[in-house]
Design a protein around this motif. Structure first.
Motif, mmCIF file in Angstrom:
data_model
loop_
_atom_site.group_PDB
_atom_site.id
_atom_site.type_symbol
_atom_site.label_atom_id
_atom_site.label_comp_id
_atom_site.label_asym_id
_atom_site.label_seq_id
_atom_site.Cartn_x
_atom_site.Cartn_y
_atom_site.Cartn_z
ATOM 1 N N ASN A 38 15.348 59.110 1.056
ATOM 2 C CA ASN A 38 14.680 59.819 -0.029
ATOM 3 C C ASN A 38 13.504 58.982 -0.527
ATOM 4 O O ASN A 38 13.684 57.860 -1.022
ATOM 5 C CB ASN A 38 15.677 60.071 -1.167
ATOM 6 C CG ASN A 38 15.088 60.919 -2.264
ATOM 7 O OD1 ASN A 38 14.121 60.539 -2.903
ATOM 8 N ND2 ASN A 38 15.683 62.080 -2.483
ATOM 9 N N GLN B 219 0.053 65.046 0.439
ATOM 10 C CA GLN B 219 1.145 66.012 0.505
ATOM 11 C C GLN B 219 0.994 67.026 1.633
ATOM 12 O O GLN B 219 1.978 67.497 2.190
ATOM 13 C CB GLN B 219 1.269 66.748 -0.839
ATOM 14 C CG GLN B 219 1.791 65.876 -1.965
ATOM 15 C CD GLN B 219 3.161 65.298 -1.656
ATOM 16 O OE1 GLN B 219 4.075 66.013 -1.267
ATOM 17 N NE2 GLN B 219 3.295 63.988 -1.815
ATOM 18 N N PHE C 283 9.176 64.529 5.930
ATOM 19 C CA PHE C 283 9.381 65.969 5.764
ATOM 20 C C PHE C 283 10.179 66.192 4.483
ATOM 21 O O PHE C 283 11.207 65.549 4.260
ATOM 22 C CB PHE C 283 10.133 66.560 6.960
ATOM 23 C CG PHE C 283 10.357 68.043 6.851
ATOM 24 C CD1 PHE C 283 9.314 68.933 7.101
ATOM 25 C CD2 PHE C 283 11.584 68.548 6.486
ATOM 26 C CE1 PHE C 283 9.513 70.305 6.995
ATOM 27 C CE2 PHE C 283 11.796 69.917 6.378
ATOM 28 C CZ PHE C 283 10.750 70.794 6.634
ATOM 29 N N ALA C 284 9.685 67.102 3.669
ATOM 30 C CA ALA C 284 10.378 67.521 2.441
ATOM 31 C C ALA C 284 10.820 66.329 1.590
ATOM 32 O O ALA C 284 11.947 66.283 1.095
ATOM 33 C CB ALA C 284 11.588 68.397 2.799
ATOM 34 N N GLN D 298 8.692 77.120 8.838
ATOM 35 C CA GLN D 298 8.276 76.426 7.623
ATOM 36 C C GLN D 298 9.116 76.873 6.429
ATOM 37 O O GLN D 298 9.591 76.040 5.639
ATOM 38 C CB GLN D 298 6.795 76.701 7.353
ATOM 39 C CG GLN D 298 5.848 76.123 8.400
ATOM 40 C CD GLN D 298 4.403 76.546 8.175
ATOM 41 O OE1 GLN D 298 4.116 77.340 7.274
ATOM 42 N NE2 GLN D 298 3.498 76.042 8.989
ATOM 43 N N GLY E 12 12.612 75.539 6.316
ATOM 44 C CA GLY E 12 12.726 74.087 6.209
ATOM 45 C C GLY E 12 13.085 73.378 7.489
ATOM 46 O O GLY E 12 13.767 72.345 7.454
#
Length: 437
Positions: free
Chosen positions: A249, A294, A310-311, A393, A396
């Motif tokens: 994270n 971003q 990613f994310a 997309q 996810g």
């Protein structure tokens, strides 16, 4: 066998399980030749199956003779031998020594079953050489800890039973037991760093400081202890920044100091059994990947993996061959093996417990592809049809998995994307697509 066999037993016995085999990495040199004799004796006394693997690099004109010699010694010992022939390709700035080492361990990895013990013949002098090479590279405690006596290796364990035995002791044992071995002519070539240390540096160091080898081994052990302590102290913190899919994270990492963040990143690489990144790579992971704009799709290649974002998470992604051109028919109840180790697909009848309705379809018209180009679908529960590119997309799916996720087709229609969604035209309960990864 002098006092080496009790050390061998002490190193191996704690990790032996009822299903274990001893897998000897057999180069044919004196250290692995002695290791073979020790393993053969242990196998006989403790009824443990034993096999040997000889990796044939093809780097020497004598390579075929070495393989023949290994086969002869294994036959004498009643041990099965596998000869793995590999081709080495130099990439980037890697040394031939490093490429050969990596190729050897990749070959050995293919022969390790669950519970197996891979035995390699590194000894005390090798440990000192490894320490000095790490020192030359400017390594921290992780690198200076050198080779561990025991570590995980695939589905088994890697054990170095001779790590505290000197080369001199090994050669004395070989002579006392009338063992033959091969001499690699490249071991005399001081252009190779290890040979330079062995033949030119070590004699001077040990002449000046006779206890130098023991001192280096003690320093390596202390570094290993400090590394283990750091991992123990940071275990909870690592759990806080890592996700169930083994990603990290980025927001949680951002709350850490630079020193702690770098340590957590190193732990991440260790969990994935990847080579430790250097200080420069750690800085790039953060600045060029984690903190990229971003709307960017950043990636950083480090050895055999890429660091991707990613994310809001960092991922370690192995380099993979392109499978988007692959397609095959699939029949109900018959497993389909996917390329590049991506597993198997099965279409099975579920008697009202599945999520597909294929009863109106010709069973001979199903096929599987990995290429979403030009394909559209209307997922069940959604109001519009969209291109698969957009759906990936929205659902996810990370960019590097969008051409590695199987798409089940019926004629020219998308039935479902494995593990992602089902097209509304095929929504039902009589069938299921199972992806065994």
């Amino acid at each position: 066998m002098l006092d080496i066999y009790p050390r061998f037993c002490a190193a191996v016995t704690p990790y032996c399980q009822p299903s274990s085999r001893l897998v000897v990495g057999l180069s044919g040199g004196v250290d692995s030749r002695v290791l073979l004799a020790l393993a053969a004796r242990y196998g006989r006394e403790y009824q443990v199956p034993c096999v040997a693997v000889h990796v044939h690099h093809g780097l020497s004109l004598n390579a075929d003779d070495w393989a023949s010699q290994c086969a002869h010694w294994c036959e004498e010992s009643g041990i099965a031998l596998v000869v793995e022939r590999i081709t080495l390709a130099r990439q980037g700035g890697e040394s031939l020594e490093q490429i050969a080492r990596d190729g050897r361990y990749q070959a050995l990895h293919r022969h390790i079953r669950p519970g197996d013990l891979l035995l390699t013949g590194q000894h005390a002098d090798d440990q000192v050489e490894t320490f000095l090479l790490a020192l030359k590279r400017g390594s921290g405690p992780k690198g200076l800890a050198c080779m561990a006596p025991v570590s995980s290796f695939g589905e088994g364990m890697l054990i170095r039973p001779l790590l505290e035995v000197s080369r001199e002791q090994i050669e004395a044992l070989a002579l006392s037991e009338s063992l033959e071995w091969v001499e690699d002519e490249s071991n005399q070539d001081t252009r190779f760093e290890r040979n330079f240390i062995r033949h030119q540096l070590m004699p001077q160091l040990t002449e000046r400081w006779p206890v130098f080898r023991r001192s280096v081994q003690r320093s390596a052990r202390l570094c290993a202890e400090q590394e283990a302590l750091l991992d123990e102290l940071l275990a909870d913190k690592y759990q806080m920044v890592s996700a169930k899919d083994d990603s990290l994270n980025i927001s949680a990492l951002d709350e850490c100091s630079t020193v702690m963040r770098n340590r957590l990143l190193r732990m991440w690489f260790a969990v994935h059994q990847q080579r430790m990144p250097g200080h420069a790579h750690l800085a790039l992971i953060w600045s060029e990947v984690a903190c990229a704009q971003q709307d960017a799709n950043p990636r950083l290649k480090i050895d055999q993996v890429e660091v991707r974002r990613f994310a809001g998470h960092l991922y370690l992604v192995a380099h993979c061959a392109d499978v988007s051109g692959w397609q095959r028919p699939i029949l109900p109840e018959q497993p389909l093996t996917l390329p590049q180790g991506l597993g198997q697909l099965r279409m099975i009848h579920t008697e009202g417990q599945g999520y597909l309705n294929l009863s109106h379809c010709d069973p001979n018209q199903f096929w599987v592809t990995f290429d979403p180009t030009g394909l559209s679908a209307h997922p069940a529960g959604r109001s519009h049809s969209r291109k698969l590119k957009k759906l990936f997309q929205e659902y996810g799916v990370p960019s590097w998995l969008r051409r590695r996720t199987p798409i089940l087709m019926y004629q020219e229609q998308v039935v479902c994307v494995a593990g992602v969604f089902v097209d509304r035209a095929f929504k039902g309960q009589d069938c299921e697509l199972i992806w065994d990864k």
